[in-house]
Design a protein around this motif. Structure first.
Motif, short mmCIF file in Angstrom:
data_model
loop_
_atom_site.label_atom_id
_atom_site.label_comp_id
_atom_site.label_asym_id
_atom_site.label_seq_id
_atom_site.Cartn_x
_atom_site.Cartn_y
_atom_site.Cartn_z
N TRP A 157 0.82 -1.22 0.00
CA TRP A 157 0.00 0.00 0.00
C TRP A 157 0.85 1.26 0.00
O TRP A 157 0.39 2.34 -0.43
N LEU A 158 2.09 1.14 0.46
CA LEU A 158 3.01 2.27 0.32
C LEU A 158 3.30 2.52 -1.16
O LEU A 158 3.37 3.68 -1.60
N ALA A 159 3.46 1.45 -1.92
CA ALA A 159 3.69 1.58 -3.37
C ALA A 159 2.48 2.21 -4.05
O ALA A 159 2.62 3.07 -4.93
N VAL A 160 1.27 1.78 -3.63
CA VAL A 160 0.05 2.39 -4.18
C VAL A 160 -0.02 3.87 -3.84
O VAL A 160 -0.32 4.72 -4.70
N GLY A 161 0.29 4.21 -2.59
CA GLY A 161 0.25 5.62 -2.15
C GLY A 161 1.26 6.48 -2.89
O GLY A 161 0.96 7.61 -3.29
N ALA A 162 2.48 5.94 -3.05
CA ALA A 162 3.53 6.69 -3.76
C ALA A 162 3.13 6.95 -5.20
O ALA A 162 3.31 8.05 -5.74
N MET A 163 2.57 5.91 -5.85
CA MET A 163 2.11 6.06 -7.23
C MET A 163 0.98 7.09 -7.31
O MET A 163 0.92 7.92 -8.23
N THR A 164 0.08 7.06 -6.34
CA THR A 164 -1.04 8.01 -6.31
C THR A 164 -0.55 9.45 -6.24
O THR A 164 -0.99 10.31 -7.00
N VAL A 165 0.38 9.71 -5.32
CA VAL A 165 0.90 11.08 -5.14
C VAL A 165 1.64 11.55 -6.39
O VAL A 165 1.46 12.69 -6.83
N ALA A 166 2.47 10.68 -6.96
CA ALA A 166 3.25 11.06 -8.15
C ALA A 166 2.33 11.35 -9.33
O ALA A 166 2.52 12.33 -10.06
N VAL A 167 1.34 10.50 -9.54
CA VAL A 167 0.40 10.69 -10.66
C VAL A 167 -0.41 11.97 -10.45
O VAL A 167 -0.61 12.76 -11.39
N ALA A 168 -0.89 12.18 -9.22
CA ALA A 168 -1.68 13.39 -8.93
C ALA A 168 -0.86 14.65 -9.16
O ALA A 168 -1.34 15.63 -9.75
N ILE B 114 7.99 9.79 -11.48
CA ILE B 114 7.18 8.58 -11.52
C ILE B 114 8.05 7.34 -11.70
O ILE B 114 7.81 6.29 -11.08
N PHE B 115 9.10 7.46 -12.52
CA PHE B 115 10.01 6.33 -12.71
C PHE B 115 10.68 5.94 -11.39
O PHE B 115 10.78 4.74 -11.06
#
Length: 401
Positions: free
Chosen positions: A27-38, A284-285
């Protein structure tokens, strides 16, 4: 067995049982992806808003098409050109323009300005009369009635809309010979400022007057023009209309679209947007390495389960798909939630104008479908690549103790 790999992957992601470390990393990976995409979506949306904002800023400077002479400043055979423009069904309005630098003086204060002489049809091409916030647009009954850009008027402290005070504009004379008197250096004319319009980076120090004033100062014959500015029924057809006009008018004129008139400006804007995109693509990368960590931790934590599945005849390719699908689910969850979060932030800015670029000027934001595609494609490309690479687990790793 075709859907077992996806089912197991979804259980790894959604099941409340299992290692706390795996759940946290996932879920940390999901959260990090969410913040970067946003973040990427918000920044790109801001740049989309800036494009529209800049278009509005320069809309009072350039028309859909601008026609100039290639053999000198003054357009020759103007009667023929006007006839061709009138007969073109794509052209809504056009106007003659003469623009030159002048020196403006009032009560001992002076400044360099751009005098743009226009005819009475100019406001149909460029409705600058609607931007006047103090005073009024010239009536065109007198050639010395002008409107002036706000900062220039403030620096010179010229009274507005009064017949008691006049400023003076000086236009240098061209030519050679000995200068014997003041009139040999320049032509001058008193002007009355009837209104003030807001300036910007491209309209600073501008004075807009009836074209007769420019003709008098430059000693040009009546019905002269340096430019003809054109308003089209459909600005999107500017390139095609330009080609058609050039065929009809010949080689003695050049025609530029609004984008071509501001080529350097738009190149700068697009370069900035490209660099911002590359920077956030790099963010994002880097963020996707959280995804790599989540897949590796999952492989370590579920090693015994993987060994049991292999012993029961579960194909290694399906096991690899399980880890790949797990990474894919993380990416999809992060991208969707990031786009939702970014959209909410953009809508918040649009309706509240909470964040300011400068005082009283909020950051412009524009939400377009293209931005969703760009951000989703960038994040998905990196996420899918990382998931595929780190899902390539070997059988020896699983079966050895």
């Amino acid at each position: 067995m075709k859907n077992i790999a996806f089912y197991i992957a979804s259980r790894y992601l959604l099941s409340k049982k299992g290692s706390t470390a795996v759940t946290f990393i996932t879920w940390l990976a999901v959260g990090a992806m969410t913040v970067a995409v946003a973040a990427m979506f918000v920044i790109i949306s801001v740049f989309s808003g800036l494009e529209v904002f800049n278009q509005n800023l320069i809309s009072n400077l350039h028309a859909d098409l601008t026609l100039k002479s290639t053999s000198g400043k003054t357009i020759s055979d103007l009667k023929k050109i006007k006839g061709i423009l009138k007969n073109n069904k794509e052209i809504l309005h056009f106007s003659r323009v003469i623009e030159e630098k002048v020196y403006v003086n009032y009560n001992g204060k002076g400044d360099i300005a751009y005098l743009r002489g226009v005819d009475s049809a100019y406001t149909k091409v460029n409705p600058i009369d609607t931007t006047i916030f103090y005073g009024k647009y010239p009536s065109f009954q007198y050639s010395n009635e002008v409107i002036m850009e706000n900062s220039l008027d403030n620096r010179l402290s010229i009274p507005v809309d009064t017949i008691q005070d006049f400023a003076t504009v000086f236009m240098p004379k061209s030519g050679t010979g000995i200068i014997n008197k003041e009139e040999d250096i320049y032509n001058k004319k008193n002007i009355m400022v009837t209104g003030v319009f807001p300036g910007n980076d491209q309209l600073n120090n501008f004075i807009i007057s009836p074209i007769e004033l420019s003709e008098e100062l430059l000693q040009l014959p009546g019905n002269s023009a340096y430019q003809i500015v054109i308003k089209l029924k459909n600005p999107e057809n500017a390139d095609q209309v330009k080609k058609d006009l050039l065929k009809s008018l010949g080689k003695n004129v050049e025609i530029k679209t609004k984008q071509e008139e501001n080529a350097a400006f738009w190149k700068m804007i697009n370069t900035e947007k490209l660099f911002i995109y590359l920077i956030f693509a790099l963010v994002i990368f880097i963020t996707t390495f959280n995804l790599a960590g989540a897949i590796i931790i999952l492989q370590l934590d579920k090693k015994e389960q993987a060994k049991s599945l292999i012993s029961l005849g579960f194909p290694l390719s399906h096991l690899r798909k399980t880890y790949f699908y797990t990474g894919l689910l993380i990416v999809v969850s992060g991208v969707i939630s990031g786009l939702i979060l970014g959209s909410v932030l953009c809508l918040f800015q649009q309706y509240t104008e909470f964040f300011k670029a400068v005082e009283n000027v909020p950051f412009p934001v524009r939400i377009v479908a293209e931005n969703y595609l760009i951000v989703a494609a960038t994040a998905s490309l990196f996420g899918i690549s990382i998931s595929w690479f780190f899902s390539k687990i070997s059988k020896d790793y699983i079966i050895k103790s």
